[in-house]
Motif scaffolding. Structure first.
Motif, PDB file in Angstrom:
ATOM      1  N   GLN A  35       0.818  -1.207   0.000  1.00  0.00           N
ATOM      2  CA  GLN A  35       0.000   0.000   0.000  1.00  0.00           C
ATOM      3  C   GLN A  35       0.856   1.263   0.000  1.00  0.00           C
ATOM      4  OE1 GLN A  35      -3.092   0.032   2.997  1.00  0.00           O
ATOM      5  NE2 GLN A  35      -3.422  -2.187   2.829  1.00  0.00           N
TER       6      GLN A  35
ATOM      7  N   PRO B   2       2.793   2.368  -4.056  1.00  0.00           N
ATOM      8  CA  PRO B   2       2.136   3.217  -5.064  1.00  0.00           C
ATOM      9  C   PRO B   2       1.957   4.661  -4.615  1.00  0.00           C
ATOM     10  CG  PRO B   2       0.575   1.646  -4.099  1.00  0.00           C
ATOM     11  CD  PRO B   2       1.921   1.238  -3.663  1.00  0.00           C
ATOM     12  N   ARG B   3       1.763   4.882  -3.334  1.00  0.00           N
ATOM     13  CA  ARG B   3       1.623   6.249  -2.825  1.00  0.00           C
ATOM     14  C   ARG B   3       2.941   7.014  -2.973  1.00  0.00           C
ATOM     15  NH1 ARG B   3      -2.051   3.239  -0.054  1.00  0.00           N
ATOM     16  NH2 ARG B   3      -3.963   4.281   0.696  1.00  0.00           N
TER      17      ARG B   3
ATOM     18  N   LEU C  65       5.361   6.379  -5.220  1.00  0.00           N
ATOM     19  CA  LEU C  65       5.605   6.623  -6.645  1.00  0.00           C
ATOM     20  C   LEU C  65       4.730   7.762  -7.165  1.00  0.00           C
ATOM     21  CD1 LEU C  65       5.902   2.954  -7.969  1.00  0.00           C
ATOM     22  CD2 LEU C  65       7.745   4.586  -7.519  1.00  0.00           C
ATOM     23  N   LEU C  66       3.483   7.800  -6.728  1.00  0.00           N
ATOM     24  CA  LEU C  66       2.604   8.903  -7.151  1.00  0.00           C
ATOM     25  C   LEU C  66       3.106  10.235  -6.616  1.00  0.00           C
ATOM     26  CD1 LEU C  66       0.014   9.844  -8.528  1.00  0.00           C
ATOM     27  CD2 LEU C  66      -1.221   9.372  -6.383  1.00  0.00           C
TER      28      LEU C  66
END
Length: 356
Positions: free
Chosen positions: A70, A73-74, A76-77
Motif C-alpha cells: 500500500q 504506489p503512494r 511513486l505517485l
C-alpha cells in the motif's frame, strides 16, 4: 543534535549542493547569467518546500504504518507529482534563459519529468525508508516494553501469594494458645505478623537475601509446629557463603508449605522438612526434602510448583532450574538452582569484609 535540527541541516545542505552543482555546470558552459542564479536560488527554496510538504503529508496521513504494497504506489505517485511541479516551474523559465537547449527536442517535457523524478525519488525513498525503519524499530521497542510490563506484573502476582488456609489454621492455633500458653501465643502473633509483612512486601521486591527468606520459613515452621506439635520435625542447614544470595521472596515458604500440606500432614505418624543450601560452580543450590509421596505433580504441588518455575524463569532465565521428584519411597526432594548475579557478588564481598 536533535532530529529536527538534523532534518533541516540535511534539507538545506542537500538541496543547496544539488542545485549548486547544476548551476556551476551551466556557469562553465554559458557564463554568468543573473537569471540562472535567481532560478537556482528559487529551485533550492522550491525543493525544500515541496519535500517538506511531502514530509508533513506522510506524517499526517501516517503512511509509515501502511504495509509495503500500500505504501509503494503512494510513494511513486508522490514522486511523479513533485517532479511535475518542478518541471512546471523550471521549463518555462529555461525556455527564456537557454532557448538553444529546446531546439529539436520533441520529448523535452518527459525529459524534465524524468530528471526531476530521479532527484525526488532519491529524496522521497531516503526519507520514507528512514521513517519506515524507525517506525518498525519503535514498534519493536514498544513490544519489548509491553512484554517487560507483563512479565513484571506476572512476577508481582506470583510473589504475593500466601495460602489463606494457612492463615485460617494459624489464627486458630494461636487462639487455642491464648489461655494455655500466653507467651507462646504472643510469639505466634509476632511470627504471623512477620509473615504477613513479608507477603505484602513481596510484590515490591524482586529478590531478597536468602537469610531473610529463611527467617520467613522459620516463622512459618514455628506456627505450623503449634498445630502439628511432635508430628512435624524440621531442620535447616545453610552454607554461610549463601546467606547473602538473592532469591525470590516467599518462594521457599511456598515450597515448605506444600511439603507440609501434601506430605507431612498426610503421613500417619507425621514427618520432617529439611532445607539445605550450598554453592556449586558459582550457583546456589537449594534442596527441600520432606516426608511424602509425590504422585501427580498438579495434585501434589498445585499452584506452588508452577509458581516457582515461572518466577525463576522470569527472574533468571534459562540458567535457573527447578525440579521435584521422589528421592525414595517416602521422601520427596525439590531442587532449585539459581545463577550468580552481580549484586550477589557485591554483597558477599561486603559481608566478608565485615566478618559476617
Amino acid at each position: 543534535m536533535s532530529k529536527r535540527r538534523v532534518y533541516w541541516v540535511c534539507q538545506i545542505f542537500g538541496w543547496t549542493s544539488l542545485i549548486l552543482v547544476e548551476y556551476l555546470a551551466y556557469l562553465f558552459q554559458e557564463g554568468f547569467d543573473p537569471n540562472a542564479l535567481y532560478l537556482a536560488i528559487a529551485n533550492i527554496g522550491l525543493g525544500i518546500s515541496l519535500t517538506h510538504l511531502y514530509r508533513l503529508m506522510i506524517r499526517r496521513l501516517n503512511w509509515v504504518r501502511l504495509p509495503f504494497l500500500q505504501l509503494a504506489p503512494r510513494v511513486l505517485l508522490s514522486v511523479f507529482v513533485l517532479a511535475l511541479i518542478m518541471t512546471a516551474v523550471n521549463l518555462p523559465i529555461d525556455r527564456l534563459i537557454v532557448p538553444t537547449y529546446f531546439v529539436d527536442e520533441p520529448w523535452i517535457v518527459m525529459g524534465y519529468i524524468m530528471t526531476w523524478g530521479k532527484t525526488m525519488l532519491a529524496w522521497v525513498l531516503s526519507y520514507t525508508v528512514y521513517h519506515y525503519v524507525e517506525r518498525t524499530r519503535d514498534a519493536e521497542i514498544e513490544q519489548i516494553l509491553l512484554k517487560t510490563s507483563i512479565r513484571d506484573t506476572e512476577a508481582k502476582v506470583l510473589r504475593s501469594q500466601l495460602n489463606p488456609h494457612f492463615m485460617f489454621n494459624a489464627l486458630n492455633s494461636i487462639r487455642a494458645l491464648v489461655y494455655e500458653n500466653p507467651t507462646k501465643a504472643q510469639q505466634g502473633i509476632t511470627q504471623l505478623s512477620n509473615l504477613l509483612r513479608n507477603s505484602l512486601l513481596a510484590d515490591r521486591r524482586k529478590t531478597v537475601e536468602l537469610r531473610e527468606e529463611i527467617k520467613t520459613v522459620e516463622d512459618y515452621l514455628s506456627l505450623e509446629k503449634v498445630r502439628y506439635e511432635e508430628r512435624l520435625q524440621s531442620h535447616i542447614e545453610l552454607d554461610p557463603r549463601t546467606l547473602f544470595w538473592q532469591v525470590p521472596p516467599m518462594m521457599l515458604q511456598t515450597l515448605v508449605e506444600n511439603a507440609i500440606k501434601h506430605g507431612v500432614s498426610k503421613a500417619v505418624s507425621g514427618g520432617f522438612v529439611d532445607v539445605t543450601s550450598q554453592l556449586d560452580n558459582e550457583k546456589l543450590h537449594l534442596v527441600i526434602r520432606n516426608t511424602g509421596v509425590l504422585g501427580d505433580k498438579e495434585a501434589s504441588g498445585g499452584f506452588g510448583l508452577a509458581n516457582t518455575t515461572q518466577r525463576l524463569e522470569l527472574l533468571y532465565g534459562p540458567d535457573a532450574r527447578f525440579s521435584i521428584g521422589q528421592e525414595d519411597d517416602n521422601i520427596v526432594r525439590a531442587d532449585i538452582i539459581i545463577p550468580i548475579q552481580s549484586d550477589t557478588i557485591f554483597r558477599r564481598r561486603e559481608a566478608v569484609q565485615k566478618g559476617v
